[in-house]
Motif scaffolding. Structure first.
Motif, mmCIF file in Angstrom:
data_model
loop_
_atom_site.group_PDB
_atom_site.id
_atom_site.type_symbol
_atom_site.label_atom_id
_atom_site.label_comp_id
_atom_site.label_asym_id
_atom_site.label_seq_id
_atom_site.Cartn_x
_atom_site.Cartn_y
_atom_site.Cartn_z
ATOM 1 N N GLY A 152 28.374 46.780 71.377
ATOM 2 C CA GLY A 152 26.956 46.496 71.262
ATOM 3 C C GLY A 152 26.543 46.139 69.847
ATOM 4 N N VAL A 153 25.494 45.311 69.755
ATOM 5 C CA VAL A 153 25.014 44.897 68.436
ATOM 6 C C VAL A 153 23.497 45.052 68.282
ATOM 7 C CG1 VAL A 153 26.896 43.248 68.085
ATOM 8 C CG2 VAL A 153 24.783 42.476 69.185
ATOM 9 N N SER A 154 22.798 45.552 69.309
ATOM 10 C CA SER A 154 21.331 45.518 69.253
ATOM 11 C C SER A 154 20.654 46.876 69.396
ATOM 12 C CB SER A 154 20.798 44.584 70.346
ATOM 13 O OG SER A 154 21.098 45.084 71.641
ATOM 14 N N LEU A 155 21.404 47.967 69.521
ATOM 15 C CA LEU A 155 20.757 49.274 69.690
ATOM 16 C C LEU A 155 19.982 49.710 68.452
ATOM 17 C CD1 LEU A 155 23.055 51.783 71.635
ATOM 18 C CD2 LEU A 155 20.824 50.888 72.294
ATOM 19 N N GLY A 156 20.564 49.467 67.285
ATOM 20 C CA GLY A 156 19.905 49.915 66.062
ATOM 21 C C GLY A 156 19.881 51.427 65.944
ATOM 22 N N LEU A 157 21.056 52.051 66.101
ATOM 23 C CA LEU A 157 21.131 53.515 66.075
ATOM 24 C C LEU A 157 20.668 54.098 64.741
ATOM 25 C CD1 LEU A 157 24.541 54.064 67.920
ATOM 26 C CD2 LEU A 157 22.262 54.624 68.780
ATOM 27 N N GLY A 158 20.758 53.321 63.667
ATOM 28 C CA GLY A 158 20.319 53.809 62.363
ATOM 29 C C GLY A 158 18.860 53.553 62.076
ATOM 30 N N GLY A 159 18.120 53.008 63.057
ATOM 31 C CA GLY A 159 16.698 52.760 62.867
ATOM 32 C C GLY A 159 15.876 54.020 63.032
ATOM 33 N N ALA A 160 14.613 53.932 62.640
ATOM 34 C CA ALA A 160 13.755 55.114 62.663
ATOM 35 C C ALA A 160 13.336 55.508 64.073
ATOM 36 C CB ALA A 160 12.510 54.862 61.806
ATOM 37 N N ARG A 168 17.776 49.269 76.596
ATOM 38 C CA ARG A 168 19.009 48.797 75.956
ATOM 39 C C ARG A 168 20.176 49.729 76.259
ATOM 40 N NH1 ARG A 168 17.748 44.805 72.171
ATOM 41 N NH2 ARG A 168 15.547 44.738 71.558
ATOM 42 N N LEU A 169 19.906 51.040 76.277
ATOM 43 C CA LEU A 169 20.964 51.993 76.608
ATOM 44 C C LEU A 169 21.431 51.805 78.048
ATOM 45 C CD1 LEU A 169 19.785 55.296 74.886
ATOM 46 C CD2 LEU A 169 21.895 54.029 74.418
ATOM 47 N N ALA A 170 20.494 51.607 78.970
ATOM 48 C CA ALA A 170 20.856 51.404 80.369
ATOM 49 C C ALA A 170 21.697 50.143 80.529
ATOM 50 C CB ALA A 170 19.595 51.333 81.233
ATOM 51 N N VAL A 204 22.218 59.176 67.936
ATOM 52 C CA VAL A 204 23.552 59.140 68.530
ATOM 53 C C VAL A 204 23.627 60.088 69.723
ATOM 54 C CG1 VAL A 204 25.960 59.828 68.137
ATOM 55 C CG2 VAL A 204 24.791 58.310 66.508
ATOM 56 N N ARG A 205 23.028 61.269 69.599
ATOM 57 C CA ARG A 205 23.040 62.208 70.736
ATOM 58 C C ARG A 205 22.291 61.631 71.927
ATOM 59 N NH1 ARG A 205 21.133 66.133 66.751
ATOM 60 N NH2 ARG A 205 22.952 66.956 65.638
ATOM 61 N N VAL A 206 21.162 60.982 71.677
ATOM 62 C CA VAL A 206 20.416 60.344 72.767
ATOM 63 C C VAL A 206 21.301 59.309 73.463
ATOM 64 C CG1 VAL A 206 18.470 58.810 73.298
ATOM 65 C CG2 VAL A 206 18.145 60.747 71.751
ATOM 66 N N ARG A 220 31.490 70.492 64.270
ATOM 67 C CA ARG A 220 30.505 71.551 64.417
ATOM 68 C C ARG A 220 29.950 71.535 65.837
ATOM 69 N NH1 ARG A 220 26.813 70.225 59.099
ATOM 70 N NH2 ARG A 220 28.440 70.435 57.527
ATOM 71 N N PRO A 221 29.496 72.637 66.338
ATOM 72 C CA PRO A 221 28.852 72.613 67.646
ATOM 73 C C PRO A 221 27.654 71.676 67.607
ATOM 74 C CG PRO A 221 29.241 74.874 66.910
ATOM 75 C CD PRO A 221 29.538 73.979 65.747
ATOM 76 N N VAL A 222 27.465 70.918 68.711
ATOM 77 C CA VAL A 222 26.335 70.002 68.795
ATOM 78 C C VAL A 222 25.050 70.806 68.898
ATOM 79 C CG1 VAL A 222 25.229 68.209 70.178
ATOM 80 C CG2 VAL A 222 27.718 68.216 69.879
ATOM 81 N N THR A 223 24.159 70.556 67.954
ATOM 82 C CA THR A 223 22.889 71.272 67.974
ATOM 83 C C THR A 223 21.835 70.457 68.688
ATOM 84 O OG1 THR A 223 22.188 70.313 65.888
ATOM 85 C CG2 THR A 223 23.429 72.377 65.777
ATOM 86 N N ARG A 224 20.762 71.118 69.135
ATOM 87 C CA ARG A 224 19.690 70.431 69.847
ATOM 88 C C ARG A 224 18.386 70.500 69.063
ATOM 89 N NH1 ARG A 224 22.268 67.154 73.195
ATOM 90 N NH2 ARG A 224 23.975 68.259 74.209
#
Length: 452
Positions: A57-65, A72-74, A129-131, A297-301
């Motif tokens: 993928g090139v359009s998610l923009g995981l580093g965006g605010a 897009r995820l679907a 990333v978790r989302v 590390r354990p994944v925190t929520r």
């Protein structure tokens, strides 16, 4: 980690060559360029032969605010399932900015831009990333990107930033060694230091690509042969860990198949050289840094503070606006490098629109590129490239010469509706415009016997 072997980026222009290429274990396809219900026949044949296909993928923009867009995820999840992929990949980057967080218009970069290596940005990235991980049916790996500029006031190195991302989310890494070399030239960062800091056991696979240097800036073009400097970084990585897969990227200016095969052989040779150095006792143990094993590390929520998103959003909107809308460069940024990046973004827009809408360069002829660049200076991209092509044509409709205006109007009508009109009239109009341009711009034939 699943073994992938030797791979190459699948592109329509080299699809037949890839099918015939010996020793290809897997391919990677740009996720946004395939439709799950209408997969290219070439990809289907490769899958039938047992070749693994991974969507990139090139359009998610995981580093965006903003949090990742659900649509897009679907779409990415749907492509992973349609291709039977063992994982999907994206980038540690932002691709758009503005919107509700900043009370400003949404701007699209049309390109992968670097996130600041700050605690705010890391907190936002980890939650994003978790989302994504929760929405995807297979594991996610994220790629380090190449960058022409650095953010002022960064708090972490690239190795520290990516290591903490892995530790906090369990995400895997797609390590692009060409991007590490690019950042050495453009930002003075040592690839060996970055590799030494990474949790190498988290590597899903490796990208290798070519580029070129101009005026002290390395351009990660994916259109040139892989240089020795990039192969050296790959060999260094292979001396530290045995990468599960290595893939050659080439996006344009495609050479003959034999040349691609020689590049794949050079890549394999660089990996062998690294393994031989490891066997000689010079390797760094994978998954360790300074003798201390890396453990996730354990994944925190814990929900990321909205204030961190707002601060990041305002900063990214200011940077992107300077790059695509001509606003002042924010304090602390290298203005020269920002100018290089701005020109590169405009040039990429022109190139991609020409590929998405190839009729437009036919209709406009040699005037296409200067006309588009002039348009891009006035109109930042607010949607995808297809929308950009339509907006550009609409912009020209009231300004272009009468003999081309009808062709532009027909093309716009054919593309602007919910479905093509399928009459072929726009194509005929484009052909007419092309023939007209040839008649009006062709040089006069010299009389017989004339000399220059």
């Amino acid at each position: 980690m699943r073994r992938l072997g030797t791979g190459i980026g699948w592109r329509p222009e080299i699809a037949e060559a890839v099918e015939r290429m010996p020793g290809i274990d897997w391919v990677e396809v740009v996720a946004e360029n395939v439709c799950p219900g209408h997969l290219p026949e070439s990809l289907l044949r490769l899958r039938e032969r047992g070749v693994t296909v991974i969507p990139h993928g090139v359009s998610l923009g995981l580093g965006g605010a903003d949090r990742p867009d659900a649509g897009r995820l679907a779409a990415l999840a749907e492509r992973a399932e349609a291709l039977g992929a063992p994982l999907v990949t994206e980038h540690v980057a932002f691709v758009r900015a503005g919107g509700a967080l900043t009370a400003s218009p949404v701007l699209e970069a049309g390109h992968l831009l670097p996130v600041p290596r700050t605690r705010d940005a890391l907190d936002v990235l980890c939650e994003n990333v978790r989302v994504a991980q929760e929405a995807l049916p297979v594991p996610l790996a994220v790629e380090n990107i190449a960058a022409l500029f650095s953010w002022p006031g960064e708090e972490l190195t690239e190795g520290q930033f990516l290591t903490e991302l892995v530790e906090r989310t369990g995400v895997r890494l797609l390590v692009d060694v060409a991007n590490l070399h690019t950042n050495r030239v453009n930002r003075g960062e040592d690839p060996a230091e970055a590799l030494a800091a990474l949790p190498l056991e988290a590597i899903a696979y490796v990208h290798v690509a070519g580029g070129f240097e101009r005026d002290g800036v390395w351009h990660d073009s994916h259109a040139h042969p892989v240089p020795p400097q990039v192969l050296a970084v790959l060999s260094d990585l292979a001396s530290r860990t045995d990468p599960p897969g290595v893939l050659l990227e080439r996006d344009e200016n495609f050479p003959e198949p034999a040349e691609l095969e020689r590049e794949l052989a050079a890549i394999a040779g660089a990996v062998r050289g690294g393994r031989e150095r490891a066997a000689g006792g010079t390797a760094v143990t994978a998954g360790s840094r300074g003798g201390v094993a890396v453990r996730a590390r354990p994944v925190t929520r814990v929900r990321t503070r909205e204030t961190a998103r707002e601060r990041l959003g305002v900063a990214q909107a200011a940077v992107l606006s300077a790059l695509v809308a001509g606003t002042p460069v924010p304090e602390g940024f290298d203005r020269v490098r920002m100018g290089v990046q701005a020109r590169a973004l405009a040039a990429k827009r022109a190139d991609v629109v020409a590929r998405v809408a190839p009729e437009l360069p036919v209709i406009l002829g040699a005037e296409y590129r200067p006309a588009f660049l002039a348009y891009a200076r006035q109109r930042p991209m607010a949607g995808g490239y297809r929308r950009d092509a339509l907006d550009f044509a609409e912009h020209l409709l009231g300004k272009d010469r009468p003999e081309r205006r009808e062709a532009l109007h027909e093309w716009w009508l054919d593309r602007a509706g919910p479905a093509p009109r399928s009459s072929g009239r726009a194509t005929r109009m484009a052909r007419t415009a092309r023939d007209l341009l040839r008649r009006t711009t062709a040089p006069q034939r010299r009389p017989s016997g004339a000399t220059s």
